[in-house]
Design an enzyme around this catalytic site. Structure first.
Site, PDB file in Angstrom:
ATOM      1  N   MET A  73     -23.269  17.510  -1.898  1.00 51.31           N
ATOM      2  CA  MET A  73     -23.353  17.125  -3.419  1.00 51.31           C
ATOM      3  C   MET A  73     -21.845  16.906  -4.258  1.00 51.31           C
ATOM      4  O   MET A  73     -21.676  16.013  -4.940  1.00 51.31           O
ATOM      5  CB  MET A  73     -24.146  17.965  -4.044  1.00 51.31           C
ATOM      6  CG  MET A  73     -25.658  18.258  -3.581  1.00 51.31           C
ATOM      7  SD  MET A  73     -26.603  16.639  -3.895  1.00 51.31           S
ATOM      8  CE  MET A  73     -26.569  16.387  -5.394  1.00 51.31           C
ATOM      9  N   LYS A  74     -21.036  17.656  -3.706  1.00 49.02           N
ATOM     10  CA  LYS A  74     -19.589  17.532  -4.427  1.00 49.02           C
ATOM     11  C   LYS A  74     -18.934  16.229  -3.847  1.00 49.02           C
ATOM     12  O   LYS A  74     -18.568  15.580  -4.786  1.00 49.02           O
ATOM     13  CB  LYS A  74     -18.738  18.776  -3.894  1.00 49.02           C
ATOM     14  CG  LYS A  74     -17.432  18.738  -3.996  1.00 49.02           C
ATOM     15  CD  LYS A  74     -16.829  18.636  -5.584  1.00 49.02           C
ATOM     16  CE  LYS A  74     -15.306  18.809  -5.526  1.00 49.02           C
ATOM     17  NZ  LYS A  74     -15.080  18.359  -7.075  1.00 49.02           N
ATOM     18  N   LEU A  75     -19.058  15.882  -2.840  1.00 47.84           N
ATOM     19  CA  LEU A  75     -18.736  14.803  -2.163  1.00 47.84           C
ATOM     20  C   LEU A  75     -19.253  13.544  -2.985  1.00 47.84           C
ATOM     21  O   LEU A  75     -18.581  12.446  -3.387  1.00 47.84           O
ATOM     22  CB  LEU A  75     -19.003  14.569  -0.731  1.00 47.84           C
ATOM     23  CG  LEU A  75     -17.955  15.384   0.252  1.00 47.84           C
ATOM     24  CD1 LEU A  75     -18.352  15.179   1.674  1.00 47.84           C
ATOM     25  CD2 LEU A  75     -16.576  15.133  -0.211  1.00 47.84           C
TER      26      LEU A  75
END
Length: 283
Positions: free
Chosen positions: A166-168
């Site tokens: 999700m961060k990427l």
């Protein structure tokens, strides 16, 4: 006792915020001066990573990438307290996050990946977003401490590596968004329109208001009821490029978008909604 490894802008301000809240923090950085600078604010600085983590129940990490996280944790391992918990805020690969979760469990320690959407100011003010996923009992145990570090803790469930993914996804959007802003300003410059006028336009007509609807449209896979045909969007895209070229300006993202449009039009999608651009991105 808390340890913090990696005194970049984010790590430094996380530590400053902890110190203001009365947390005892031991710090380390590859460049000793960055850790030493925090000694005057109450942190205990160490030249060796293993010494910095000694007696720490929780070890926070803010580094560059998978390789640096692996290297630093291996350097520090000799000082790990039995049962120590590693909380890694570094943006890394999904695979790396999963591998470290399993590796440190095998070694008798606990690893939790908790990447953030936070800048240095957010870290100092304890605002922003922190993402977690994996062992839910562990997350529940750490939630009070992690929530105190950020404005909102977002839990993506039991799947290890989901937070990393999700961060990427979020960072890719930020990169693409910034490229879009840069291209818009290049076109504005080619048209002798000041950036302040662009800002005023986006203040009145806020593109963020259509983000969720556009996401659903792209992900939905139905492009046969167009509100803007791809061929018309391609026409406008050529206008962007021609106008910029005449003024000696360049674009970051627009040429690649035009190439994709041409491919889709050649495949017969010219009369489809222009969001057909995202058809190959769907699961």
């Amino acid at each position: 006792m808390v340890a913090f490894l990696g005194m970049g802008l984010l790590g430094t301000n996380f530590v400053k915020a902890m110190l203001k809240k009365g947390v005892e923090v031991q710090v380390w950085n590859r460049t000793p001066g960055k850790a030493g600078a925090l000694a005057g604010e109450g942190a205990k600085a160490f030249e060796q990573a293993a010494d910095a983590v000694r007696n720490a129940d929780v070890i926070h990490v803010t580094l560059k990438d998978d390789a640096s996280v692996n290297d630093v944790l291996n350097l520090a391992q000799g000082g790990f307290k039995p049962g120590a918990i590693i909380v890694d805020h570094t943006t890394t690969s999904v695979e790396g996050s999963i591998e470290r979760t399993n590796l440190w469990k095998e070694r008798g320690y606990t690893y939790l990946h908790a990447p953030v959407f936070m800048g240095p100011v957010n870290a100092l003010e304890s605002t922003g977003f922190m993402l977690v996923s994996g062992d839910q009992q562990l997350i529940s145990k750490l939630e009070p401490q992690l929530s105190a570090m950020t404005g909102r803790l977002i839990n993506y469930g039991e799947q290890p590596g989901k937070a990393a993914g999700m961060k990427l996804v979020g960072n890719l959007f930020l990169v693409s968004f910034t490229a879009g802003i840069a291209d818009s300003l290049s076109l504005a410059s080619a048209l002798n329109i000041p950036s302040s006028d662009v800002g005023e336009l986006f203040d009145i007509w806020n593109p963020a208001m259509i983000l969720q609807a556009r996401l659903k449209k792209v992900a939905g896979g139905k492009y046969d009821n167009p509100s803007w045909e791809l061929s018309m969007a391609r026409k406008d895209t050529q206008l962007f490029m021609d106008t910029a070229s005449k003024a000696g300006k360049g674009f970051i993202a627009v040429p690649a978008i035009a190439k994709k449009m041409d491919q889709l039009i050649a495949e017969g999608h010219g009369n489809d909604d222009w969001t057909v651009l995202g058809k190959d991105s769907r699961m």
